[in-house]
Design a protein around this motif. Structure first.
Motif, PDB file in Angstrom:
ATOM      1  N   ILE A   6      18.947  -4.060 -17.505  1.00  0.00           N
ATOM      2  CA  ILE A   6      19.052  -3.981 -18.527  1.00  0.00           C
ATOM      3  C   ILE A   6      20.536  -3.905 -19.807  1.00  0.00           C
ATOM      4  N   VAL A   7      21.070  -2.651 -18.343  1.00  0.00           N
ATOM      5  CA  VAL A   7      23.036  -2.447 -18.910  1.00  0.00           C
ATOM      6  C   VAL A   7      23.352  -3.536 -19.224  1.00  0.00           C
ATOM      7  N   ALA A   8      23.340  -4.333 -17.653  1.00  0.00           N
ATOM      8  CA  ALA A   8      24.059  -5.835 -17.243  1.00  0.00           C
ATOM      9  C   ALA A   8      24.057  -6.962 -18.990  1.00  0.00           C
ATOM     10  N   ALA A   9      22.100  -6.601 -19.100  1.00  0.00           N
ATOM     11  CA  ALA A   9      22.333  -7.938 -20.376  1.00  0.00           C
ATOM     12  C   ALA A   9      22.728  -7.169 -21.914  1.00  0.00           C
ATOM     13  N   ILE A  10      22.753  -6.239 -21.760  1.00  0.00           N
ATOM     14  CA  ILE A  10      23.883  -5.887 -23.302  1.00  0.00           C
ATOM     15  C   ILE A  10      25.778  -5.174 -23.001  1.00  0.00           C
ATOM     16  N   GLU A  11      25.443  -5.706 -21.918  1.00  0.00           N
ATOM     17  CA  GLU A  11      27.268  -5.855 -21.550  1.00  0.00           C
ATOM     18  C   GLU A  11      27.637  -7.439 -22.217  1.00  0.00           C
ATOM     19  N   HIS A  12      27.096  -8.103 -21.102  1.00  0.00           N
ATOM     20  CA  HIS A  12      26.511  -9.494 -21.351  1.00  0.00           C
ATOM     21  C   HIS A  12      26.322 -10.242 -22.950  1.00  0.00           C
ATOM     22  N   ALA A  13      25.834  -9.092 -23.588  1.00  0.00           N
ATOM     23  CA  ALA A  13      25.892  -9.768 -25.086  1.00  0.00           C
ATOM     24  C   ALA A  13      26.962  -8.510 -25.995  1.00  0.00           C
ATOM     25  N   ALA A  14      27.315  -7.444 -25.504  1.00  0.00           N
ATOM     26  CA  ALA A  14      28.415  -7.360 -26.106  1.00  0.00           C
ATOM     27  C   ALA A  14      29.709  -6.409 -25.388  1.00  0.00           C
TER      28      ALA A  14
END
Lengths: 233, 151
Positions: B121-129
């Protein structure tokens, strides 16, 4: 002569029929920082597992505070002050920082005492106490793992791959804290694969290759041999 | 501990270390709990098998001793009832220790999966933002913050 706080004598250990430690001898004195270095698969984490009582050796002895405690359960050792901070940030990622600290009260330490130690050592955690731990940066998660371990005032601290996946600056900061802890008289056995930063805070270093300790000595001396050990020289 | 600035030199026992030594000295050592659990689990299985054999043997003998009520009672008591008691005790030991092993593995698995999920989830958030620990720039001049920075 001072009696070692932690000592492995001729320890052999195996996973099933595969032996991974082939006779390890290691001594940690009170207040000493010992760095155990070596390439991946050398048996460093297994050595920590034996030292913390999580893995019973197939032969040899685990001595703690001068007493043979081979076969003791890890929680017995942990309750008395031999604390392990495992590889890969041993935290509960879906709990908040404060909830993670609540998990450190298992040894009978009050939450206020745990928080006092944790926030005193890592003020950044106080700002993030309501944040879900898994959403913090890698360095902060490692700080939380350390805070949980330190809250029970360990006499012996076992650190596994503190630097794993962290930026060099963060690693330096964390080892600065390790040095502070050591100054209070806590014995520390730290396992590292890459970070030479650990040699700056260690009193003694050992190189481990293929389940045996190849060299033990002052950090400066051991550092010269590191490359050869990693490259199979 | 750096050798240049030691507050408490290596090899010296502090009060905490002395307390640790005392506590280790006073420990009552017993074998590893894992070995004990394995033995009790095996004992449970053995008791269940022995109990079942006894119960069946007792029941057969009760049937065969139709003309001798005293012997029937003896076989019922010593064979069937004792056998059933063994099966119950053995079953309880088996359930207790196999459940403990299962729950322990389940807890480890669950912790591992939670950690992996949180990392994803953190990787996805970092990827997006952008990285979560990147410096935050707030919108102060009417110019929107860069898309890779959190508001």
């Amino acid at each position: 002569m001072t009696q070692p706080l932690l000592e492995l004598r001729g320890v052999r250990a195996a996973y099933g029929t595969i032996e991974v430690l082939h006779g390890i001898d290691l001594v940690v004195l009170p207040g000493q920082v010992v760095a155990l270095l070596g390439p991946n698969g050398a048996g460093k984490t297994t050595t920590l597992a034996v030292a913390s009582g999580q893995l019973e050796p197939t032969s040899g002895q685990l001595m703690v505070a001068g007493r043979d405690v081979t076969g003791i359960s890890p929680d017995e050792l942990a309750r008395r002050g031999l604390t392990t901070i495992p590889e890969g940030k041993g935290i509960f990622p879906n709990l908040t920082v404060r909830e993670n600290l609540v998990m450190a009260t298992y040894a009978g330490v009050s939450l206020s005492k745990v928080e006092e130690v944790a926030y005193g050592q890592f003020p950044r955690l106080k700002e993030r106490r309501t944040q879900v731990a898994g959403t913090m940066s890698g360095g902060e998660q490692q700080m939380l793992a350390m805070a949980r371990g330190l809250a029970v005032e360990p006499a012996v601290l076992l650190l596994d791959e503190l630097s794993m996946g962290l930026a060099p600056l963060v690693v330096e900061e964390l080892y600065g804290i390790v040095a502070q802890i050591a100054r209070t008289g806590t014995s520390i056995l730290v396992v590292e694969q890459f970070a030479r930063t650990v040699l700056g805070v260690a009193d003694l270093a050992a190189i481990m290759v293929n389940g045996t300790i190849r060299q033990v000595g002052p950090p400066a001396e051991v550092e010269r041999e590191l490359s050869a050990a990693y490259l199979g020289g | 501990m750096t050798n240049e600035d030691p507050t408490i030199p290596a090899g010296v026992d502090t009060a905490r270390v002395a307390q640790f030594r005392d506590e280790i000295d006073s420990l009552k050592l017993k074998g590893g709990s894992a070995e004990g659990e394995k033995r009790l689990l095996a004992l449970g299985v053995v008791l269940m098998v022995v109990g079942l054999v006894l119960a069946i043997y007792g029941a057969i003998e009760v049937g065969l001793q139709g003309d001798f009520p005293a012997q029937q009672r003896a076989y019922t008591a010593q064979g069937s009832l004792l056998g059933i008691a063994f099966v119950i005790v053995g079953g309880a030991l088996f359930v207790r220790y196999s459940l403990a092993r299962y729950l322990r593995f389940w807890l480890i698995r669950s912790s591992y999966e939670e950690r992996a999920n949180a990392d994803r989830i953190v990787a996805a958030i970092e990827h997006a933002a952008g990285p979560l620990d990147a410096p935050v720039q707030r919108e102060i001049t009417g110019v929107p913050a860069a898309p890779n920075q959190l508001p």
